[in-house]
Design an enzyme around this catalytic site. Structure first.
Site, PDB file in Angstrom:
ATOM      1  N   LEU A 128       0.822  -1.209   0.000  1.00 47.15           N
ATOM      2  CA  LEU A 128       0.000   0.000   0.000  1.00 47.15           C
ATOM      3  C   LEU A 128       0.853   1.255   0.000  1.00 47.15           C
ATOM      4  O   LEU A 128       0.607   2.201   0.737  1.00 47.15           O
ATOM      5  CB  LEU A 128      -0.955   0.017   1.201  1.00 47.15           C
ATOM      6  CG  LEU A 128      -2.128  -0.952   1.127  1.00 47.15           C
ATOM      7  CD1 LEU A 128      -3.002  -0.829   2.351  1.00 47.15           C
ATOM      8  CD2 LEU A 128      -2.959  -0.698  -0.115  1.00 47.15           C
ATOM      9  N   CYS A 129       1.904   1.233  -0.797  1.00 46.10           N
ATOM     10  CA  CYS A 129       2.718   2.440  -0.893  1.00 46.10           C
ATOM     11  C   CYS A 129       3.044   2.700  -2.366  1.00 46.10           C
ATOM     12  O   CYS A 129       4.161   3.034  -2.713  1.00 46.10           O
ATOM     13  CB  CYS A 129       3.973   2.328  -0.045  1.00 46.10           C
ATOM     14  SG  CYS A 129       4.812   0.765  -0.180  1.00 46.10           S
ATOM     15  N   GLY A 130       2.052   2.517  -3.210  1.00 43.87           N
ATOM     16  CA  GLY A 130       2.228   2.833  -4.627  1.00 43.87           C
ATOM     17  C   GLY A 130       3.263   1.925  -5.259  1.00 43.87           C
ATOM     18  O   GLY A 130       3.353   0.744  -4.943  1.00 43.87           O
TER      19      GLY A 130
END
Lengths: 87, 287
Positions: B88-90
């Protein structure tokens, strides 16, 4: 007495002390080493022991293990992998 | 009003998602603040160490130190890849993995055998999926890496380099240029490339002597490079997560506006239709 020393005590994680001091006593690899203003440029390895920084606000002690100490033009830099403030 | 209820359900669900992403954004922002503080706090040490080595290391003494020795051929290389434990950090982890794979391909094209050491669940998962053997994997490095973590990560490799088992060690990490720019980059850790000398050369009293000092400081310099890579990667991860979650929150808001608009127009259409039916019914009775 001639000027004061600019002292910084630096560990990988943070700068523990930054300020002026009248004298610094460090545990060099071969014994205690005292630094006063106007000291000649010096670079020495440190052993394990207590680093004492005497300033107008009183005495500060740090535990240090390894690293080195550098003196240039009344600037003292203590760079050590392990350092913590005592007391 | 079946369509309205369905829309209401979706509005609720998007609102809930937005709450989560907004919270994650704020958590990442505060973690990023602490991580960037650590990046800044690590700088004086690196500068001080680099400065001293730059003063002491001369090309003529390089031969005497195993860590400065430039091997004639580079055939056995270790690459340490730092990734995050969480997603969930691109594209943060993807970018790091892509950089590492490009480097591996480049080194292997030159005929070197590359052993891969991976930190972080995301990198480990990816290379496991590819079926590549990992020389070591670590997932125990947290959001607050310590100098001891760096030491445990690199000391084994530097020892092997000193013994001649390895010809070079590289670290792939996210360089923290600013909160918005954390490009993946690869740095050579050993053999140590001493930083360029700056400032005026001075004659120092050296105690015990230059050789011993350099000998003691080189491993510290190497460890510090890795420590810096660790803290910068954490800061990069948090800033990437903050950006990703901010985008997600913005998208959720956009979607909500659209859904609410659709819901309201559906509701209005329903009311208009009911009125039309009532009026129609009444006029039919009168007629």
């Amino acid at each position: 007495m001639a000027g004061a020393l600019q002292v910084s005590v630096i560990s990988p994680e943070q700068v523990l002390y930054e300020g002026t001091a009248t004298s610094v006593t460090a545990p060099a690899f071969d014994g205690e080493l005292g630094i006063l203003p106007l000291h000649a440029p010096l670079m020495t390895l440190l052993g394990t022991g207590t680093l004492r920084v005497e300033s107008s606000e009183g005495l500060k002690r740090f535990h240090v293990a390894g690293g080195f100490l550098q003196v240039v033009d009344d600037t003292v830099r203590v760079v050590t992998e392990e350092a913590s403030l005592v007391g | 009003m079946a369509k309205g209820r369905e829309l209401k359900g979706r509005i609720k669900s998007v609102e809930n998602t937005r709450k989560i992403t907004r919270t994650m954004e704020m958590v990442a922002a505060s973690k990023m603040k602490r991580a960037t503080d650590r990046v800044a706090a690590a700088r004086p040490y690196a500068l001080a160490l680099g400065d001293v080595l730059a003063r002491l290391v001369r090309p003529d003494i390089a031969e005497r130190f195993p860590l400065l020795r430039q091997p004639a051929t580079t055939t056995r290389v270790a690459l340490v890849l730092l990734t995050a434990n969480r997603g969930l950090c691109g594209a943060f982890n993807t970018n790091l993995i892509r950089e590492a794979r490009a480097r591996i391909a480049e080194l292997e094209a030159k005929g070197a055998t590359v052993e891969l050491h991976v930190v972080g669940k995301k990198g480990i998962g990816f290379f496991k999926y590819l079926g590549r053997n990992l020389a070591s994997e670590r997932i125990d490095i947290t959001d607050r890496p310590s100098a001891a973590d760096a030491a445990s990560l690199i000391d084994g490799l530097t020892d092997r380099f000193a013994k001649g088992d390895l010809d070079a060690v590289y670290v792939t990490y996210a360089k923290f240029k600013s909160a918005l720019s954390t490009p993946p980059s690869t740095e050579q850790v050993v053999p140590v490339v001493p930083p360029a000398t700056q400032g005026t050369p001075r004659d120092f009293l050296l105690s015990p002597n230059a050789d011993v000092i350099v000998e003691a400081l080189l491993p510290a310099y190497v460890r510090n490079m890795v420590y810096r890579a660790l803290v910068e990667t954490v800061a990069g991860e948090q800033s990437a997560r903050r950006t990703a979650m901010k985008n997600a929150t913005d998208n959720a808001s956009d979607m909500l506006t659209l859904l609410k608009r659709t819901y309201n127009s559906a509701r209005q259409a329903q009311i208009t239709q009911e009125i039309a039916e009532i009026v129609g019914g009444a006029s039919a009775l009168q007629g």
